[in-house]
Scaffold this motif. Structure first.
Motif, PDB file in Angstrom:
ATOM      1  N   TRP A 125       0.840  -1.218   0.000  1.00  0.00           N
ATOM      2  CA  TRP A 125       0.000   0.000   0.000  1.00  0.00           C
ATOM      3  C   TRP A 125       0.866   1.256   0.000  1.00  0.00           C
ATOM      4  O   TRP A 125       0.512   2.246  -0.638  1.00  0.00           O
ATOM      5  CB  TRP A 125      -0.954  -0.004   1.185  1.00  0.00           C
ATOM      6  CG  TRP A 125      -2.067  -0.998   1.021  1.00  0.00           C
ATOM      7  CD1 TRP A 125      -2.831  -1.203  -0.103  1.00  0.00           C
ATOM      8  CD2 TRP A 125      -2.526  -1.935   1.982  1.00  0.00           C
ATOM      9  NE1 TRP A 125      -3.735  -2.206   0.118  1.00  0.00           N
ATOM     10  CE2 TRP A 125      -3.575  -2.682   1.394  1.00  0.00           C
ATOM     11  CE3 TRP A 125      -2.167  -2.228   3.300  1.00  0.00           C
ATOM     12  CZ2 TRP A 125      -4.270  -3.678   2.066  1.00  0.00           C
ATOM     13  CZ3 TRP A 125      -2.848  -3.224   3.977  1.00  0.00           C
ATOM     14  CH2 TRP A 125      -3.883  -3.936   3.357  1.00  0.00           C
ATOM     15  N   TYR A 126       1.996   1.211   0.701  1.00  0.00           N
ATOM     16  CA  TYR A 126       2.896   2.368   0.675  1.00  0.00           C
ATOM     17  C   TYR A 126       3.378   2.623  -0.755  1.00  0.00           C
ATOM     18  O   TYR A 126       3.362   3.765  -1.230  1.00  0.00           O
ATOM     19  CB  TYR A 126       4.080   2.166   1.619  1.00  0.00           C
ATOM     20  CG  TYR A 126       5.043   3.331   1.562  1.00  0.00           C
ATOM     21  CD1 TYR A 126       4.713   4.547   2.161  1.00  0.00           C
ATOM     22  CD2 TYR A 126       6.243   3.232   0.860  1.00  0.00           C
ATOM     23  CE1 TYR A 126       5.570   5.639   2.075  1.00  0.00           C
ATOM     24  CE2 TYR A 126       7.096   4.319   0.766  1.00  0.00           C
ATOM     25  CZ  TYR A 126       6.756   5.511   1.376  1.00  0.00           C
ATOM     26  OH  TYR A 126       7.604   6.593   1.278  1.00  0.00           O
ATOM     27  N   ASN A 127       3.794   1.566  -1.447  1.00  0.00           N
ATOM     28  CA  ASN A 127       4.267   1.735  -2.829  1.00  0.00           C
ATOM     29  C   ASN A 127       3.174   2.262  -3.748  1.00  0.00           C
ATOM     30  O   ASN A 127       3.439   3.039  -4.662  1.00  0.00           O
ATOM     31  CB  ASN A 127       4.808   0.403  -3.364  1.00  0.00           C
ATOM     32  CG  ASN A 127       6.132   0.025  -2.730  1.00  0.00           C
ATOM     33  OD1 ASN A 127       6.904   0.892  -2.326  1.00  0.00           O
ATOM     34  ND2 ASN A 127       6.400  -1.255  -2.606  1.00  0.00           N
ATOM     35  N   LYS A 148       2.340   6.189  -2.188  1.00  0.00           N
ATOM     36  CA  LYS A 148       3.403   7.028  -1.608  1.00  0.00           C
ATOM     37  C   LYS A 148       3.489   8.420  -2.227  1.00  0.00           C
ATOM     38  O   LYS A 148       4.033   9.336  -1.602  1.00  0.00           O
ATOM     39  CB  LYS A 148       4.758   6.324  -1.709  1.00  0.00           C
ATOM     40  CG  LYS A 148       5.251   6.087  -3.119  1.00  0.00           C
ATOM     41  CD  LYS A 148       6.519   5.262  -3.095  1.00  0.00           C
ATOM     42  CE  LYS A 148       6.979   4.901  -4.509  1.00  0.00           C
ATOM     43  NZ  LYS A 148       8.133   3.993  -4.474  1.00  0.00           N
ATOM     44  N   ASN A 149       2.950   8.613  -3.413  1.00  0.00           N
ATOM     45  CA  ASN A 149       3.011   9.930  -4.061  1.00  0.00           C
ATOM     46  C   ASN A 149       1.741  10.756  -3.868  1.00  0.00           C
ATOM     47  O   ASN A 149       1.554  11.780  -4.521  1.00  0.00           O
ATOM     48  CB  ASN A 149       3.295   9.763  -5.559  1.00  0.00           C
ATOM     49  CG  ASN A 149       4.642   9.123  -5.810  1.00  0.00           C
ATOM     50  OD1 ASN A 149       5.623   9.428  -5.129  1.00  0.00           O
ATOM     51  ND2 ASN A 149       4.695   8.212  -6.770  1.00  0.00           N
ATOM     52  N   ASP A 150       0.855  10.297  -2.965  1.00  0.00           N
ATOM     53  CA  ASP A 150      -0.444  10.949  -2.799  1.00  0.00           C
ATOM     54  C   ASP A 150      -0.534  11.857  -1.566  1.00  0.00           C
ATOM     55  O   ASP A 150      -1.623  12.296  -1.214  1.00  0.00           O
ATOM     56  CB  ASP A 150      -1.551   9.894  -2.746  1.00  0.00           C
ATOM     57  CG  ASP A 150      -1.754   9.224  -4.092  1.00  0.00           C
ATOM     58  OD1 ASP A 150      -2.288   9.883  -5.000  1.00  0.00           O
ATOM     59  OD2 ASP A 150      -1.362   8.053  -4.256  1.00  0.00           O
ATOM     60  N   PHE A 168       4.022   5.352   6.203  1.00  0.00           N
ATOM     61  CA  PHE A 168       3.781   6.738   5.797  1.00  0.00           C
ATOM     62  C   PHE A 168       4.213   7.749   6.861  1.00  0.00           C
ATOM     63  O   PHE A 168       4.282   8.933   6.583  1.00  0.00           O
ATOM     64  CB  PHE A 168       2.288   6.941   5.509  1.00  0.00           C
ATOM     65  CG  PHE A 168       1.825   6.382   4.195  1.00  0.00           C
ATOM     66  CD1 PHE A 168       1.922   7.122   3.028  1.00  0.00           C
ATOM     67  CD2 PHE A 168       1.282   5.104   4.122  1.00  0.00           C
ATOM     68  CE1 PHE A 168       1.484   6.612   1.812  1.00  0.00           C
ATOM     69  CE2 PHE A 168       0.846   4.575   2.914  1.00  0.00           C
ATOM     70  CZ  PHE A 168       0.952   5.334   1.759  1.00  0.00           C
ATOM     71  N   LYS A 169       4.439   7.241   8.092  1.00  0.00           N
ATOM     72  CA  LYS A 169       4.762   8.118   9.222  1.00  0.00           C
ATOM     73  C   LYS A 169       3.646   9.136   9.468  1.00  0.00           C
ATOM     74  O   LYS A 169       3.889  10.331   9.639  1.00  0.00           O
ATOM     75  CB  LYS A 169       6.112   8.807   9.017  1.00  0.00           C
ATOM     76  CG  LYS A 169       7.280   7.825   8.964  1.00  0.00           C
ATOM     77  CD  LYS A 169       8.604   8.526   8.779  1.00  0.00           C
ATOM     78  CE  LYS A 169       9.791   7.584   8.879  1.00  0.00           C
ATOM     79  NZ  LYS A 169       9.699   6.352   8.106  1.00  0.00           N
ATOM     80  N   VAL A 170       2.406   8.632   9.478  1.00  0.00           N
ATOM     81  CA  VAL A 170       1.241   9.480   9.729  1.00  0.00           C
ATOM     82  C   VAL A 170       0.352   8.830  10.794  1.00  0.00           C
ATOM     83  O   VAL A 170       0.421   7.625  11.026  1.00  0.00           O
ATOM     84  CB  VAL A 170       0.413   9.721   8.441  1.00  0.00           C
ATOM     85  CG1 VAL A 170       1.254  10.420   7.370  1.00  0.00           C
ATOM     86  CG2 VAL A 170      -0.183   8.424   7.909  1.00  0.00           C
ATOM     87  N   PRO A 171      -0.504   9.632  11.453  1.00  0.00           N
ATOM     88  CA  PRO A 171      -1.420   9.074  12.447  1.00  0.00           C
ATOM     89  C   PRO A 171      -2.449   8.135  11.817  1.00  0.00           C
ATOM     90  O   PRO A 171      -2.815   8.278  10.644  1.00  0.00           O
ATOM     91  CB  PRO A 171      -2.119  10.305  13.037  1.00  0.00           C
ATOM     92  CG  PRO A 171      -1.244  11.463  12.691  1.00  0.00           C
ATOM     93  CD  PRO A 171      -0.584  11.103  11.401  1.00  0.00           C
ATOM     94  N   VAL A 172      -2.902   7.191  12.642  1.00  0.00           N
ATOM     95  CA  VAL A 172      -3.943   6.247  12.247  1.00  0.00           C
ATOM     96  C   VAL A 172      -5.148   6.457  13.150  1.00  0.00           C
ATOM     97  O   VAL A 172      -5.011   6.518  14.374  1.00  0.00           O
ATOM     98  CB  VAL A 172      -3.435   4.791  12.374  1.00  0.00           C
ATOM     99  CG1 VAL A 172      -4.564   3.797  12.090  1.00  0.00           C
ATOM    100  CG2 VAL A 172      -2.256   4.549  11.439  1.00  0.00           C
ATOM    101  N   ARG A 178      -5.557  14.479   3.972  1.00  0.00           N
ATOM    102  CA  ARG A 178      -5.626  13.610   2.792  1.00  0.00           C
ATOM    103  C   ARG A 178      -5.600  12.179   3.326  1.00  0.00           C
ATOM    104  O   ARG A 178      -4.605  11.736   3.888  1.00  0.00           O
ATOM    105  CB  ARG A 178      -4.459  13.884   1.844  1.00  0.00           C
ATOM    106  CG  ARG A 178      -4.524  15.296   1.232  1.00  0.00           C
ATOM    107  CD  ARG A 178      -3.328  15.578   0.344  1.00  0.00           C
ATOM    108  NE  ARG A 178      -3.186  14.609  -0.723  1.00  0.00           N
ATOM    109  CZ  ARG A 178      -3.864  14.623  -1.872  1.00  0.00           C
ATOM    110  NH1 ARG A 178      -4.775  15.571  -2.092  1.00  0.00           N
ATOM    111  NH2 ARG A 178      -3.661  13.707  -2.797  1.00  0.00           N
ATOM    112  N   VAL A 179      -6.719  11.486   3.159  1.00  0.00           N
ATOM    113  CA  VAL A 179      -6.989  10.268   3.913  1.00  0.00           C
ATOM    114  C   VAL A 179      -6.902   9.020   3.040  1.00  0.00           C
ATOM    115  O   VAL A 179      -7.445   8.981   1.933  1.00  0.00           O
ATOM    116  CB  VAL A 179      -8.388  10.346   4.571  1.00  0.00           C
ATOM    117  CG1 VAL A 179      -8.667   9.091   5.390  1.00  0.00           C
ATOM    118  CG2 VAL A 179      -8.518  11.589   5.430  1.00  0.00           C
ATOM    119  N   LEU A 180      -6.237   8.012   3.593  1.00  0.00           N
ATOM    120  CA  LEU A 180      -6.198   6.681   2.997  1.00  0.00           C
ATOM    121  C   LEU A 180      -6.948   5.740   3.919  1.00  0.00           C
ATOM    122  O   LEU A 180      -6.658   5.662   5.112  1.00  0.00           O
ATOM    123  CB  LEU A 180      -4.744   6.216   2.830  1.00  0.00           C
ATOM    124  CG  LEU A 180      -4.515   4.766   2.382  1.00  0.00           C
ATOM    125  CD1 LEU A 180      -5.139   4.502   1.007  1.00  0.00           C
ATOM    126  CD2 LEU A 180      -3.022   4.444   2.383  1.00  0.00           C
TER     127      LEU A 180
END
Length: 197
Positions: free
Chosen positions: A42-44, A47-49, A72-76, A118-120
């Motif tokens: 999923w990172y791959n 990763k550009n988003d 991603f080094k982002v909060p979950v 910007r949410v995944l």
């Protein structure tokens, strides 16, 4: 992702009613090394988003989302299925669980999701799409931007994936099941393009 197809064939169990049991490695007992490989995929893919937050729903999506959040080094954030006295004002959405045969109101505290995000979405299964649509409803309430949806296993013979793709939502499923035969104990997968590192 060929590896997940192999694991499903080897360790999954088909139950009556098109239920796929994968609790030996994905949603009860967890295989952290394997789940970490899924997070890499999923990172791959995203990763550009410029992902700023990852959202999932309790409980079985949490491990996948946390491992992906590390990449991603982002909060979950995980949507809660029950009210709690220690939670503030929330965004809410009603979802239906086909495995539990009941409806839930899911909640995400408003302070954790803003219009700048910007949410995944990351989750273990996509079948009829109710949980994913509920999370998207909350993202829309917050005026946040949905980057896409990462799914471990999509039941391609059910309507969830089509509903999301018809709405022009980017869905990246690591395995898509075309059909399951509980008598023959066979699972057929949709051919997919390989994710490049």
């Amino acid at each position: 992702m060929k590896e997940i197809e192999i694991e499903i064939q080897k360790r999954g169990k088909i139950l009556p009613g098109n239920v796929l049991k994968v609790n030996s490695f994905l949603n009860h007992q967890l295989d952290p090394v394997f789940l970490d490989k899924m997070a890499d995929q999923w990172y791959n893919l995203f990763k550009n988003d410029n992902v700023t937050k990852i959202i999932t729903i309790e409980a079985s999506g949490i491990a996948l989302a946390v491992l992906t959040g590390l990449k991603f080094k982002v909060p979950v954030i995980f949507a809660k299925k029950s009210e709690s006295s220690n939670i503030g004002k929330t965004y809410k959405s009603l979802i239906y669980s086909y495995t539990r045969h009941q409806s839930f109101v899911i909640n995400i505290e408003k302070e954790f999701l803003t219009s700048d995000d910007r949410v995944l979405i990351i989750d273990d299964f996509l079948a009829n799409g109710s949980a994913t649509l509920g999370m998207i409803d909350i993202i829309n309430q917050a005026n946040a931007h949905l980057v896409g949806v990462g799914i471990a296993i999509e039941k391609g013979f059910q309507e969830g994936g089509k509903i999301l793709r018809d709405k022009k939502i980017r869905v990246e499923s690591l395995a898509i099941i075309d059909s399951m035969d509980d008598e023959a104990k066979k699972i057929h997968f949709k051919e997919m393009e390989k994710v490049v590192d």
